[in-house]
Structures are given as structure tokens and as C-alpha cells.
Design a protein around this motif. Structure first.
Motif, short mmCIF file in Angstrom:
data_model
loop_
_atom_site.label_atom_id
_atom_site.label_comp_id
_atom_site.label_asym_id
_atom_site.label_seq_id
_atom_site.Cartn_x
_atom_site.Cartn_y
_atom_site.Cartn_z
N LYS A 123 0.81 -1.22 0.00
CA LYS A 123 0.00 0.00 0.00
C LYS A 123 0.85 1.27 0.00
CE LYS A 123 -4.47 -1.54 1.57
NZ LYS A 123 -5.53 -1.35 2.57
N LEU A 124 1.92 1.31 0.78
CA LEU A 124 2.76 2.51 0.82
C LEU A 124 3.25 2.91 -0.57
CD1 LEU A 124 5.33 3.55 3.44
CD2 LEU A 124 6.01 3.50 1.06
N PRO A 125 3.84 2.01 -1.37
CA PRO A 125 4.27 2.41 -2.71
C PRO A 125 3.09 2.82 -3.61
CG PRO A 125 5.15 0.23 -2.18
CD PRO A 125 4.26 0.64 -1.06
N LEU A 126 1.94 2.18 -3.44
CA LEU A 126 0.75 2.54 -4.22
C LEU A 126 0.34 3.97 -3.90
CD1 LEU A 126 -1.73 1.78 -6.03
CD2 LEU A 126 -2.85 1.04 -3.91
N TYR A 127 0.28 4.31 -2.61
CA TYR A 127 -0.12 5.66 -2.21
C TYR A 127 0.92 6.70 -2.64
CZ TYR A 127 -3.51 3.15 0.74
OH TYR A 127 -4.52 2.34 1.19
N ALA A 128 2.20 6.35 -2.55
CA ALA A 128 3.26 7.27 -3.00
C ALA A 128 3.15 7.51 -4.51
CB ALA A 128 4.64 6.71 -2.64
N GLU A 129 2.95 6.45 -5.27
CA GLU A 129 2.81 6.60 -6.72
C GLU A 129 1.60 7.45 -7.08
OE1 GLU A 129 2.49 3.93 -10.82
OE2 GLU A 129 2.46 2.91 -8.88
N ALA A 130 0.53 7.33 -6.31
CA ALA A 130 -0.69 8.11 -6.56
C ALA A 130 -0.52 9.57 -6.17
CB ALA A 130 -1.86 7.49 -5.81
N GLY A 131 0.58 9.89 -5.47
CA GLY A 131 0.82 11.28 -5.08
C GLY A 131 0.11 11.69 -3.80
N ILE A 132 -0.29 10.72 -2.98
CA ILE A 132 -0.91 11.05 -1.69
C ILE A 132 0.20 11.60 -0.80
CG2 ILE A 132 -2.04 10.08 0.35
CD1 ILE A 132 -3.48 8.16 -1.69
N MET A 133 0.05 12.85 -0.41
CA MET A 133 1.13 13.58 0.23
C MET A 133 1.41 13.14 1.67
SD MET A 133 2.12 15.37 -2.24
CE MET A 133 3.32 16.42 -1.46
N ASP A 134 0.39 12.75 2.41
CA ASP A 134 0.58 12.39 3.81
C ASP A 134 -0.08 11.03 4.07
OD1 ASP A 134 1.79 14.82 5.32
OD2 ASP A 134 0.30 15.68 3.96
N PHE A 135 0.74 10.10 4.53
CA PHE A 135 0.30 8.73 4.81
C PHE A 135 0.82 8.33 6.18
CE2 PHE A 135 1.52 4.09 4.15
CZ PHE A 135 0.27 3.60 4.51
N TRP A 136 -0.07 7.80 7.01
CA TRP A 136 0.32 7.32 8.34
C TRP A 136 0.02 5.83 8.47
CZ3 TRP A 136 -2.26 11.15 12.34
CH2 TRP A 136 -1.69 12.43 12.20
N ILE A 137 0.90 5.14 9.19
CA ILE A 137 0.61 3.77 9.62
C ILE A 137 0.61 3.78 11.14
CG2 ILE A 137 1.41 1.39 9.74
CD1 ILE A 137 2.70 1.74 6.99
N VAL A 138 -0.53 3.45 11.73
CA VAL A 138 -0.61 3.25 13.16
C VAL A 138 -0.16 1.81 13.40
CG1 VAL A 138 -2.09 3.25 15.20
CG2 VAL A 138 -2.52 4.90 13.37
N ASN A 139 1.08 1.67 13.81
CA ASN A 139 1.72 0.37 13.96
C ASN A 139 1.42 -0.16 15.36
OD1 ASN A 139 3.56 -1.69 14.51
ND2 ASN A 139 5.21 -0.74 13.35
N LEU A 140 0.42 -1.02 15.45
CA LEU A 140 0.01 -1.57 16.74
C LEU A 140 1.02 -2.57 17.28
CD1 LEU A 140 -3.83 -2.02 16.16
CD2 LEU A 140 -2.65 -0.15 17.33
N ARG A 141 1.77 -3.22 16.40
CA ARG A 141 2.77 -4.20 16.84
C ARG A 141 3.85 -3.54 17.70
NH1 ARG A 141 4.74 -7.81 11.77
NH2 ARG A 141 2.75 -8.79 11.28
N ASP A 142 4.39 -2.43 17.17
CA ASP A 142 5.51 -1.76 17.83
C ASP A 142 5.08 -0.55 18.65
OD1 ASP A 142 7.34 -3.57 16.65
OD2 ASP A 142 7.24 -2.43 14.78
N LYS A 143 3.76 -0.32 18.72
CA LYS A 143 3.19 0.81 19.46
C LYS A 143 3.85 2.13 19.05
CE LYS A 143 1.64 -1.81 23.50
NZ LYS A 143 0.38 -2.17 23.00
N GLN A 144 3.73 2.42 17.75
CA GLN A 144 4.27 3.67 17.23
C GLN A 144 3.46 4.12 16.02
OE1 GLN A 144 8.26 2.37 16.37
NE2 GLN A 144 7.78 1.82 14.26
N LEU A 145 3.53 5.41 15.76
CA LEU A 145 2.92 5.98 14.57
C LEU A 145 4.03 6.26 13.58
CD1 LEU A 145 0.50 7.26 13.03
CD2 LEU A 145 1.15 9.43 14.11
#
Length: 190
Positions: A123-145
């Protein structure tokens, strides 16, 4: 020797399959780069985080932007993912005529536990290619954004974000495009 070819679907073909009843109402699917993907079942922590995050963002932005939860976006010609949260520009028709396009998306958020690798590698490369300027992953495994900004083309067919930053549960984060609006991350990490 039998040669097989994988069928890649466009957004229009995918919508036609839905209209024809090809999928059941309870199937959770996404169209990613022409492939129809079965979405991973949500675990409890994912659902709770999603509900809390959506609720917080809705309250903070209700008069300033459209906050959508687990609804499709359009990335022509062959992707219709369903991110966990999307903050989109206000539009007069409230997106009745179409789901948001990348140019209308102010922030896209995926909540990841079992889907972390898929969210980062697909998904990250897809969103980057589409030009989505701001993308967040709420990483529940490592408890970090994980925040990603400034999409760019790394090489032919490979996309990423130039700026990547990690925020921890005790951090306060500003919402992109709304720098005067912030919130504490801790409630979203159980």
C-alpha cells in the motif's frame, strides 16, 4: 504445457462485478493494482484503535474536512483500496458522485497489526505513486505511529516517501494541513 494468465481488473470492471452480485455482501475486498484482494479480518485492538481514531478525528475536523472510515478511495485505473481512515477535502456533494481521488486526500491512515508488511510493502508504494502527500501507519505491533510525506519515484516503477518519522505513544502529533490541531497518541495504543 498450459499457460495461464492472471486477469487484472480496472475499477470499472470491479464495480461491474459488484453490480452483478459476483461477491457476497459480507466479503471484505479491495482492488489493488488490478488484483481483487481479500482483506484481513480485524482483530480487537485494530477495531478499537480504528473507532477511537476515527471518533477523535471526526470531532477535531468535522467542520474543516470530511473524515471517512474504512471507505473506498479511487486510484485510477486499477486500484480501489479501503484505508482505515481518510481525511479528504470538503466537497459539495459529500463524495456522492465518486469516492475521493488522491488529489482530494489530505491524510490517509492505515492501522496495522497483522497487515503491517502488506501496508508497508504494497500500500505505501501505491499511495506514494498516486501522489498522496501524507500517509500514516498506526503500527500496533511496535506501538508507534509511522508518518510518511513527500512521495517520490525511487526508480522506474518503484515509489516511496522521502520523509519518514516515528512518533511514540506519549507524543503529540499535528494533523497535516491543520497545523493548529493536534492530539495525543497514547489512547490509540492499548
Amino acid at each position: 504445457m498450459i499457460i495461464t494468465t492472471r486477469k487484472q481488473f480496472t475499477i470499472e470492471e470491479y464495480h461491474r462485478l459488484i453490480e452483478l452480485g459476483f461477491f457476497t455482501a459480507d466479503e471484505r475486498l479491495e482492488l489493488i493494482r488490478g488484483d481483487i484482494i481479500t482483506m484481513s479480518p480485524k482483530r480487537t485492538a485494530h477495531s478499537v484503535c480504528n473507532s477511537l481514531l476515527f471518533g477523535e478525528l471526526y470531532v477535531l475536523l468535522k467542520d474543516k474536512a470530511v473524515v471517512r472510515g474504512q471507505e473506498p478511495i479511487l486510484i485510477p485505473p486499477n486500484s480501489e483500496p479501503e484505508p482505515d481512515v481518510v481525511i479528504a477535502q470538503k466537497r459539495e456533494d459529500n463524495y456522492l458522485s465518486s469516492h475521493p481521488f488522491p488529489s482530494e486526500i489530505l491524510l490517509l491512515i492505515e492501522i496495522a497489526d497483522s497487515t503491517l508488511i502488506f501496508d508497508r510493502d504494497v500500500k505505501l508504494p501505491l499511495y506514494a505513486e498516486a501522489g498522496i502527500m501524507d500517509f500514516w501507519i498506526v503500527n500496533l505491533r511496535d506501538k508507534q505511529l509511522e508518518t510518511y510525506t513527500q512521495p517520490y519515484q525511487l526508480s522506474k516503477g518503484k515509489y516511496n516517501y522521502r520523509s519518514q518519522q516515528i512518533y511514540l505513544p506519549d507524543d503529540i502529533i499535528n494533523i497535516p494541513h491543520f497545523t493548529n490541531i493536534s492530539f495525543v497518541l497514547k489512547p490509540f495504543f492499548m
